[in-house]
Design an enzyme around this catalytic site. Structure first.
Site, short mmCIF file in Angstrom:
data_model
loop_
_atom_site.label_atom_id
_atom_site.label_comp_id
_atom_site.label_asym_id
_atom_site.label_seq_id
_atom_site.Cartn_x
_atom_site.Cartn_y
_atom_site.Cartn_z
CG LEU A 1 -77.37 44.69 -39.22
CD1 LEU A 1 -77.81 43.42 -39.93
CD2 LEU A 1 -77.55 44.53 -37.71
CG HIS A 2 -70.76 48.35 -37.83
ND1 HIS A 2 -71.81 49.03 -37.30
CD2 HIS A 2 -69.67 48.71 -37.11
CE1 HIS A 2 -71.38 49.80 -36.31
NE2 HIS A 2 -70.10 49.62 -36.16
NE ARG A 3 -71.70 48.36 -32.34
CZ ARG A 3 -70.81 49.34 -32.28
NH1 ARG A 3 -69.53 49.06 -32.18
NH2 ARG A 3 -71.18 50.59 -32.29
CG ASP B 1 -74.84 46.75 -35.48
OD1 ASP B 1 -74.52 47.74 -36.15
OD2 ASP B 1 -74.49 45.58 -35.78
#
Ligand code: UD1
Length: 379
Positions: free
Chosen positions: A218-220, A298
């Site tokens: 996850l990084h968005r 994501d």
């Protein structure tokens, strides 16, 4: 002159540079190539590790712009890159993907009247709140040559009025890297990868075997920058996903920073079946993905790799600029957004599904060669 800055650029530029070297070994018409690193990603695990693993030569010029707001990153890159372009006068500037280096590189090149080529052109999420969508629109509006990964991207560009002669359907350059590197990844031992990359020694390492673990990334900003959304996703991971299978979570610096700011870090660390890992190298993550039961992500690049590997993938976004990776187009990924009900429904459905590797047209490992051939023709 190629301009790169952030992690996903590195696996896309590696095959391009290799193809230039191959061309130069077989032709009298040599290409002189300069690699510019903007320095957006600077941690060893986010940058240098990929240069080493993928045999990317050291950057000829490093702009060292570091982290900052989007305006700071784009502005500082433009100021530094303008000097570099003026000093070296390239015939072409090449930008890859959709990170801030793409926006800054495109504007600076065209303001200096230099030809611009965009690799991975024509992707559209339709979501202008994504920083990457802004970067894509800028690059594709300005580029003289637009190298597209799939035919949907061609259609997107034609709809926007891009002259057809500028659009070149060449396939997906990330898959060149996947094909070139997968045999190296296959040789790695998953247990060793985990032992070498465990973030916190106090966490207990779960027993993993093929098809019995889940990869999470996850990084968005849309997922990690909002405390409520991020907390809900994390609770679902803890209460449901990790109850079924061990979860391996290579944690992005942005996600970690947010967890600390939101006061959630101590909670995450105490989860029993969720193992936090450092950001992984290319081969390490590819190796773990190969035998994962499912990928929850994501990331755009992982959606593409999941499709070619056939690993079921839940994409924690409401839209994607990569529709060819979706199940309705024959791919392996399902859009689940960040609503827990929706994620739950698809999670259980997907657990029961078979693996089905697919290969969209021209995702064949030869994209970079096609790009270099076209650039040579343009001179
Ligand atoms: C960038 C790209 C995104 C890509 C992602 C992959 C843009 C607009 N975004 O997002 O498209 O999917 O890279 O990683 O270009 N940080 C470190 N070490 C580093 C780099 C960053 O600790 O080497 C931390 C900093 O606190 C920084 C934060 O991570 O503020 C976010 O980094 P940034 O470069 O702004 O964007 P990404 O979220 O990585």
């Amino acid at each position: 002159m190629s301009v790169v800055g952030a992690r996903p650029n590195f696996m896309k530029i590696a095959p391009f540079i290799r193809s230039i070297e191959k061309h130069n070994a077989n032709s009298d018409k040599k290409i002189e190539h300069l690699l510019v690193h903007t320095g957006q990603h600077y941690d060893i695990r986010m940058s240098q590790k990929f240069f080493d693993e993928l045999n990317i030569p050291p950057a000829d010029i490093h702009l060292e712009i570091g982290s900052g707001t989007h305006a700071e990153q784009v502005g500082n890159t433009m100021i530094a890159l303008e000097k570099v372009i003026r000093a070296h006068k390239p015939d072409w500037v090449i930008v890859v993907g959709d990170v801030n280096a793409v926006c800054a590189g495109s504007i600076t090149a065209k303001k200096e009247h230099v030809n611009l080529a965009h690799i991975e052109a024509g992707l559209r999420s339709g979501d202008i709140t994504m920083p990457e969508e802004v970067n894509r629109l800028v690059a594709d509006r300005l580029a003289d040559l637009l190298f597209t990964p799939d035919k949907i991207s061609n259609e997107n560009l034609l709809k926007e009025g891009v002259p057809p002669e500028r659009i070149k359907f060449v396939g997906n350059i990330m898959i060149d890297t996947l094909e070139n590197e997968r045999h190296k990844a296959e040789k790695l031992n998953p247990d060793e990868i985990i032992r070498e990359n465990i973030l916190l020694q106090e966490q207990k390492i779960p027993q993993i075997s093929p098809l019995n673990y889940i990869i999470l990334t996850l990084h968005r900003p849309s997922n990690v920058d909002n405390k409520e959304i991020f907390s809900q996703i994390i609770s679902f991971i803890k209460n449901e996903v990790s109850e079924k299978y061990p979860v391996l979570w290579p944690i992005h610096p942005r996600a970690r920073k947010r967890l600390e700011e939101f006061g959630l870090w101590n909670e995450i660390v105490s989860f029993k079946n969720v193992l936090l890992l450092h950001p992984l190298g290319y081969h390490e993550l590819l190796r773990l993905n190969m035998e994962a039961k499912m990928i929850l992500t994501d990331s755009g690049g992982l959606q593409e790799e999941a499709t070619v590997l056939g690993v079921p993938c839940l994409t924690l976004r409401w839209n994607t600029e990569r529709p060819v990776t979706l199940k309705e187009y024959g791919g392996a990924s399902v859009l689940v957004g960040n609503n827990v009900e929706r994620i739950r429904e698809e999670f259980y459905k997907t657990l029961a599904e078979e693996r089905k590797p697919t290969r969209p047209e021209l995702w064949d490992g030869h994209t970079a060669e096609r790009i270099v051939d076209i650039l040579v023709k343009y001179g």
